[in-house]
Design an enzyme around this catalytic site. Structure first.
Site: not given
Ligand code: 13P
Ligand code: G3H
Ligand code: ZN
Length: 326
Positions: A96, A118, A148, A192, A229-231, A272-273
């Site tokens: 990612d 990215d 992207e 995000h 950023g889809a949470s 989704i993170d």
């Molecule tokens: P969220 O922060 O909305 O979960 O997005 C996660 C994401 O885009 C990881 O690449």
């Molecule tokens: O897009 C970002 C992800 O949520 C990952 O976040 O860099 O804190 O692991 P991170």
């Molecule tokens: Zn992301």
């Protein structure tokens, strides 16, 4: 197993076939981030039990946290665990937000089946050049690549509504054909983290820019689109966190019905993170607060893992529509 390993040796799949089916089927493949054992166990359990294809993804920070070698064997273990559950779901291991050719190459060499480069913060021509370089290397190993275009707005910079940060539809055809990417992440109003929109009293979350998405779809019909950023930042978790000693005021995400609409369109991967992080934190806080004498991590991480399974099943079944599609 040698230092360099193909993802096929780990039993993983790249994203090509997954995306082809998702675009045609009007649903999105879930891409869940993980950093540790419990998150990965929860993702695999929930996706196997809902028969959903899945992308497990690792950021640069997560890779540093978990260790590159450990990750390879976690992925191998994840595939074996699914098969032992009697499930044949396709599982992709994805980088990612890769930020350099070297990082993407290293992931390809260590068994990832998919990488994101990215270059969205770079000037357009530099983004094209870097993305093309990653595609050339990754495709030699049949690893799929996500690029992207457009920058996801940050809550703090007050430019969320400015069109300059959104993906420019007039660039997508050129970018896709010059780079050879397999999927394209776009910016249509998501961001995000847990604080996606700054809302005043009584204000509703603004709708995503579906007009931009439709224009992109018109220019590159059938091409796999990715939504970062889809949470949804589920308020039940925010409340639990705040009730048990946390402080997350004003946390707000993308409403589920908007994600459903996106999943039914050309969007075929939804990232989704934050939602997983919130579920884990909420349950750990609640458990430790209710059991102050407890110090066995299996107890509080166990309840967190259980909640994560519930959340992921819900996403697959009622938001992304990926359940039953493996
Ligand atoms: P969220 O922060 O909305 O979960 O997005 C996660 C994401 O885009 C990881 O690449
Ligand atoms: O897009 C970002 C992800 O949520 C990952 O976040 O860099 O804190 O692991 P991170
Ligand atoms: Zn992301």
């Amino acid at each position: 197993m040698s230092d360099t390993v193909s993802y096929t040796e780990l039993g993983l799949a790249n994203t090509r076939e997954m995306f082809k089916k998702a675009v045609g089927g009007g649903y999105a493949i879930p891409a869940y981030n993980f950093n540790n054992l419990e998150q990965l166990q929860a993702i695999i359990t929930a996706c196997a039990e809902t028969s959903s294809p899945v992308i497990v993804q690792v950021s640069k920070g997560a890779r540093d946290y978990a260790n590159e070698t450990m990750l390879r064997y976690m992925a191998l273990g994840a595939v074996r665990m699914a098969r032992e559950m009697g499930s044949n779901i396709p599982i992709a291991l994805h980088l990612d937000h890769g930020d350099s050719f070297e990082l993407c190459k290293s992931c390809v060499d260590s068994g990832f089946s998919s990488v994101m480069i990215d270059g969205s913060h770079l000037p357009y021509e530099e983004n094209v050049k870097l993305t093309r370089q990653v595609v050339e290397y990754a495709h030699q190993h049949d690893v799929t690549v996500e690029g992207e275009l457009g920058v996801l707005a940050g809550i703090e910079d007050e430019v969320q509504a400015e069109t300059s940060t959104y993906t420019k539809p007039e660039e997508v055809e050129d970018f896709v054909s010059k780079t050879g990417v397999d999927s394209l992440a776009i910016s249509i109003g998501t961001s995000h983290g847990a604080y996606k929109f700054k809302l005043k009293e009584g204000e509703e979350v603004p709708p995503l820019r579906f007009d931009i998405l439709e224009e992109i779809e018109r220019r590159i019909p059938g091409f796999p689109i990715v939504l970062h950023g889809a949470s949804s930042v589920l308020q039940e978790y925010v409340q639990l966190i705040n009730n048990y000693g946390g402080k997350m005021e004003g946390a707000v995400g993308v409403p589920e019905e908007q994600l459903r609409r996106a999943a039914a369109s050309a969007v075929c991967k939804i990232n989704i993170d934050s939602d997983g992080r919130l579920a884990v934190t909420a349950k750990v806080r609640e458990y430790l607060s209710q059991h102050p004498e407890e110090f066995d991590p299996r107890k509080y991480l166990g309840v967190a893992r259980k909640e994560l399974i519930k959340l992921i099943k819900h996403k697959n079944e009622t938001v992304l529509g990926s359940a039953g599609r493996a």
